[in-house]
Design a protein around this motif. Structure first.
Motif, mmCIF file in Angstrom:
data_model
loop_
_atom_site.group_PDB
_atom_site.id
_atom_site.type_symbol
_atom_site.label_atom_id
_atom_site.label_comp_id
_atom_site.label_asym_id
_atom_site.label_seq_id
_atom_site.Cartn_x
_atom_site.Cartn_y
_atom_site.Cartn_z
ATOM 1 N N ILE A 91 6.224 27.761 35.800
ATOM 2 C CA ILE A 91 6.944 27.001 34.763
ATOM 3 C C ILE A 91 6.950 27.765 33.444
ATOM 4 C CG2 ILE A 91 6.859 24.920 33.312
ATOM 5 C CD1 ILE A 91 5.873 23.400 35.807
ATOM 6 N N LEU A 92 5.798 28.265 33.048
ATOM 7 C CA LEU A 92 5.712 28.959 31.760
ATOM 8 C C LEU A 92 6.525 30.253 31.756
ATOM 9 C CD1 LEU A 92 1.953 28.379 30.940
ATOM 10 C CD2 LEU A 92 3.920 27.356 29.787
ATOM 11 N N LYS A 93 6.494 30.988 32.844
ATOM 12 C CA LYS A 93 7.245 32.252 32.911
ATOM 13 C C LYS A 93 8.750 32.015 32.969
ATOM 14 C CE LYS A 93 3.925 35.400 35.010
ATOM 15 N NZ LYS A 93 3.604 36.212 36.201
ATOM 16 N N ASN A 94 9.174 31.069 33.793
ATOM 17 C CA ASN A 94 10.605 30.889 34.028
ATOM 18 C C ASN A 94 11.285 29.925 33.066
ATOM 19 O OD1 ASN A 94 10.184 32.609 36.144
ATOM 20 N ND2 ASN A 94 10.435 31.086 37.730
ATOM 21 N N PHE A 95 10.525 29.004 32.485
ATOM 22 C CA PHE A 95 11.146 27.989 31.639
ATOM 23 C C PHE A 95 10.606 27.969 30.210
ATOM 24 C CE2 PHE A 95 11.755 26.544 35.964
ATOM 25 C CZ PHE A 95 13.099 26.205 35.973
ATOM 26 N N GLY A 96 9.604 28.771 29.923
ATOM 27 C CA GLY A 96 9.008 28.781 28.589
ATOM 28 C C GLY A 96 10.017 29.059 27.489
ATOM 29 N N SER A 97 10.823 30.100 27.668
ATOM 30 C CA SER A 97 11.806 30.445 26.628
ATOM 31 C C SER A 97 12.894 29.377 26.522
ATOM 32 C CB SER A 97 12.421 31.815 26.910
ATOM 33 O OG SER A 97 13.070 31.810 28.160
ATOM 34 N N THR A 98 13.280 28.797 27.639
ATOM 35 C CA THR A 98 14.284 27.723 27.627
ATOM 36 C C THR A 98 13.751 26.510 26.879
ATOM 37 O OG1 THR A 98 15.122 28.451 29.768
ATOM 38 C CG2 THR A 98 15.700 26.227 29.082
ATOM 39 N N ILE A 99 12.522 26.157 27.168
ATOM 40 C CA ILE A 99 11.908 25.000 26.503
ATOM 41 C C ILE A 99 11.811 25.256 25.006
ATOM 42 C CG2 ILE A 99 9.764 23.686 26.268
ATOM 43 C CD1 ILE A 99 9.415 24.132 29.348
ATOM 44 N N LYS A 100 11.316 26.423 24.652
ATOM 45 C CA LYS A 100 11.146 26.752 23.228
ATOM 46 C C LYS A 100 12.486 26.748 22.491
ATOM 47 C CE LYS A 100 9.324 30.218 20.104
ATOM 48 N NZ LYS A 100 8.673 31.517 19.977
ATOM 49 N N SER A 101 13.497 27.365 23.066
ATOM 50 C CA SER A 101 14.791 27.446 22.381
ATOM 51 C C SER A 101 15.463 26.081 22.265
ATOM 52 C CB SER A 101 15.718 28.441 23.090
ATOM 53 O OG SER A 101 16.045 27.983 24.380
ATOM 54 N N ASN A 102 15.247 25.210 23.231
ATOM 55 C CA ASN A 102 15.896 23.899 23.184
ATOM 56 C C ASN A 102 15.190 22.906 22.279
ATOM 57 O OD1 ASN A 102 18.351 23.559 25.006
ATOM 58 N ND2 ASN A 102 16.968 24.777 26.256
ATOM 59 N N ILE A 103 13.891 23.072 22.057
ATOM 60 C CA ILE A 103 13.217 22.125 21.168
ATOM 61 C C ILE A 103 13.248 22.585 19.718
ATOM 62 C CG2 ILE A 103 11.724 21.210 22.972
ATOM 63 C CD1 ILE A 103 9.436 22.848 21.787
ATOM 64 N N THR A 104 13.574 23.852 19.491
ATOM 65 C CA THR A 104 13.606 24.369 18.124
ATOM 66 C C THR A 104 15.014 24.597 17.602
ATOM 67 O OG1 THR A 104 13.396 26.641 18.922
ATOM 68 C CG2 THR A 104 11.363 25.496 18.329
ATOM 69 N N ALA A 105 16.005 24.571 18.474
ATOM 70 C CA ALA A 105 17.384 24.829 18.048
ATOM 71 C C ALA A 105 17.924 23.648 17.245
ATOM 72 C CB ALA A 105 18.263 25.080 19.266
ATOM 73 N N PRO A 106 18.668 23.950 16.189
ATOM 74 C CA PRO A 106 19.274 22.857 15.424
ATOM 75 C C PRO A 106 20.365 22.181 16.240
ATOM 76 C CG PRO A 106 20.062 24.991 14.633
ATOM 77 C CD PRO A 106 19.016 25.261 15.673
ATOM 78 N N PRO A 107 20.598 20.894 15.969
ATOM 79 C CA PRO A 107 21.635 20.187 16.731
ATOM 80 C C PRO A 107 23.004 20.803 16.467
ATOM 81 C CG PRO A 107 20.799 18.825 14.938
ATOM 82 C CD PRO A 107 19.971 20.072 14.974
ATOM 83 N N GLY A 108 23.816 20.818 17.487
ATOM 84 C CA GLY A 108 25.162 21.369 17.360
ATOM 85 C C GLY A 108 26.095 20.392 16.675
ATOM 86 N N ILE A 109 27.296 20.845 16.470
ATOM 87 C CA ILE A 109 28.305 20.004 15.857
ATOM 88 C C ILE A 109 28.987 19.204 16.957
ATOM 89 C CG2 ILE A 109 30.461 20.003 14.540
ATOM 90 C CD1 ILE A 109 29.497 22.635 13.277
ATOM 91 N N GLY A 110 29.148 17.923 16.723
ATOM 92 C CA GLY A 110 29.800 17.076 17.701
ATOM 93 C C GLY A 110 28.815 16.544 18.733
ATOM 94 N N VAL A 111 29.361 15.906 19.753
ATOM 95 C CA VAL A 111 28.551 15.305 20.802
ATOM 96 C C VAL A 111 28.490 16.262 21.983
ATOM 97 C CG1 VAL A 111 28.358 13.375 22.405
ATOM 98 C CG2 VAL A 111 29.208 12.981 20.084
ATOM 99 N N ASP A 112 27.274 16.594 22.385
ATOM 100 C CA ASP A 112 27.066 17.457 23.547
ATOM 101 C C ASP A 112 26.024 16.774 24.429
ATOM 102 O OD1 ASP A 112 26.644 19.414 25.405
ATOM 103 O OD2 ASP A 112 26.315 21.034 23.960
ATOM 104 N N ILE A 113 26.512 15.994 25.377
ATOM 105 C CA ILE A 113 25.629 15.176 26.209
ATOM 106 C C ILE A 113 24.696 16.040 27.041
ATOM 107 C CG2 ILE A 113 25.572 13.505 28.105
ATOM 108 C CD1 ILE A 113 28.149 12.320 26.908
ATOM 109 N N SER A 114 25.204 17.119 27.617
ATOM 110 C CA SER A 114 24.337 17.970 28.441
ATOM 111 C C SER A 114 23.247 18.619 27.597
ATOM 112 C CB SER A 114 25.151 19.037 29.174
ATOM 113 O OG SER A 114 25.794 19.903 28.257
ATOM 114 N N ARG A 115 23.571 18.977 26.338
ATOM 115 C CA ARG A 115 22.557 19.550 25.461
ATOM 116 C C ARG A 115 21.498 18.509 25.120
ATOM 117 N NH1 ARG A 115 19.988 20.450 21.284
ATOM 118 N NH2 ARG A 115 19.745 22.321 20.074
#
Length: 174
Positions: free
Chosen positions: A104-128
């Motif tokens: 989990i840490l090797k394969n999803f660590g960067s994904t988890i980090k980028s998704n919890i720290t990224a600013p919200p996008g413009i508009g509605v993005d349900i999948s995000r």
């Protein structure tokens, strides 16, 4: 203890082991049937609901061999059972939990980090938003796991070395 008493003790122990293995086999057959007829999520949820750590260990032993089959959903479902395995009294269960956590840490660590720290996008993005909530769920569980790992990394031997490796992998989430 006489030879016949010793044999009787062994036979009694053998019967209980056979019963436990038969129960485990039945549970795994149920999970396999669900996995092939439904989806992995339903099968994993059923395995967790069985509250049988040996079944979880068997499943993790199989799916950690195929890292490409893992998704954020699977991480979210399995993070708590993995944490429970890390706290097991059986070293083999702890080792399986460590292997799954490492994956989990090797394969999803960067994904988890980028998704919890990224600013919200413009508009509605349900999948995000769904990805954000999944990542936050996994991340919050990982914080609990990390505290446990930090305490256990002083263990000696192979298990201690594995806990130290996990501690290093956790630094990627910071």
């Amino acid at each position: 203890m006489s030879e016949s008493e010793a044999m009787q003790a062994i036979i009694r122990g053998h019967k209980s082991v056979l019963t436990a293995l038969a129960h485990r086999r039945k549970n795994l057959q149920i999970i396999l049937a669900m996995w092939s007829t439904k989806d992995a999520r339903s099968a994993l949820e059923q395995a967790i609901n069985m509250e049988d750590q040996s079944v979880i260990v068997d499943i993790l032993n199989v799916i950690t061999l195929k890292p490409v089959s893992w998704t954020l959903d699977i991480c979210q479902i399995l993070i708590q059972p993995i944490y429970d395995l890390l706290q097991s009294r059986y070293e083999s269960y702890m080792t399986v939990g460590c292997s799954a956590l490492k994956l989990i840490l090797k394969n999803f660590g960067s994904t988890i980090k980028s998704n919890i720290t990224a600013p919200p996008g413009i508009g509605v993005d349900i999948s995000r938003e769904e990805r954000y909530h999944k990542c936050m769920g996994v991340y919050n569980h990982l914080l609990n796991v990390r505290a446990f790992i930090l305490k256990r990394q002083t263990l000696q031997g192979k298990l201690g070395r594995t806990f130290r490796e996990l501690s290093i992998l956790f630094q990627n989430l910071e």
